[in-house]
Design an enzyme around this catalytic site. Structure first.
Site, PDB file in Angstrom:
ATOM      1  N   SER A  30       0.806  -1.221   0.000  1.00 50.17           N
ATOM      2  CA  SER A  30       0.000   0.000   0.000  1.00 50.17           C
ATOM      3  C   SER A  30       0.840   1.273   0.000  1.00 50.17           C
ATOM      4  O   SER A  30       0.346   2.330  -0.357  1.00 50.17           O
ATOM      5  CB  SER A  30      -0.968   0.019   1.188  1.00 50.17           C
ATOM      6  OG  SER A  30      -0.274   0.225   2.390  1.00 50.17           O
ATOM      7  N   LYS A  80       1.075   4.449   6.828  1.00 50.87           N
ATOM      8  CA  LYS A  80       0.306   5.297   5.909  1.00 50.87           C
ATOM      9  C   LYS A  80       0.853   6.719   5.921  1.00 50.87           C
ATOM     10  O   LYS A  80       1.528   7.132   6.854  1.00 50.87           O
ATOM     11  CB  LYS A  80      -1.180   5.351   6.319  1.00 50.87           C
ATOM     12  CG  LYS A  80      -1.886   4.008   6.302  1.00 50.87           C
ATOM     13  CD  LYS A  80      -2.073   3.509   4.903  1.00 50.87           C
ATOM     14  CE  LYS A  80      -2.753   2.142   4.902  1.00 50.87           C
ATOM     15  NZ  LYS A  80      -2.830   1.574   3.578  1.00 50.87           N
TER      16      LYS A  80
END
Length: 140
Positions: A30, A80
């Protein structure tokens, strides 16, 4: 006497650094191309009010009931990028702002992984730390 004092200061500094730094291994894609599966990064424990949009953080998944008594290595962490901090415009919601104590997190890979659009806003107190650098691969 001076050597003892300098040794104590050095030991205190090392203890401070060890408590503030965490090595994390990235799992998944990701955050590609910035970080790939198996990359190791160094995260520095950071006060939530010091985070800014663009920082990469290690955080618990929002909305997930996490037992704070569990060892940090046993918690479900994600890596993230902070897209918005408290007071910033809320991405995808014109006229709304990120509330105090929350972050809008995204992955760098638009084709992989979940982000705040999927799992909601992250709690600032769930952030383990801000990623400060990539580390060399683990020996062996």
């Amino acid at each position: 006497m001076v050597r003892v004092a300098l040794g104590a200061v050095a030991a205190a500094g090392l203890t401070w650094a060890v408590r503030r730094c965490v090595v994390v291994t990235v799992r998944g894609h990701s955050m590609a191309p910035t970080y790939g599966d198996g990359d190791r990064v160094l995260a520095l424990r950071t006060a939530p009010h010091r985070l800014v949009a663009g920082d990469v953080v290690v955080s618990w998944l929002p909305g997930l009931a996490v037992d704070r008594a569990r060892e940090p290595r046993d918690r479900p962490w994600v890596i993230k990028r902070v897209a918005a901090v408290p007071g910033d415009p809320l991405p995808g919601a014109p006229g709304e702002r990120v509330p105090r104590g929350r972050l809008y997190l995204v992955g760098d890979n638009p084709d992989g992984g979940l982000d705040s659009e999927d799992f909601g806003l992250a709690h600032t107190d769930h952030v383990l730390g801000r990623v400060v650098r990539r580390l060399p691969p683990a020996p062996g």
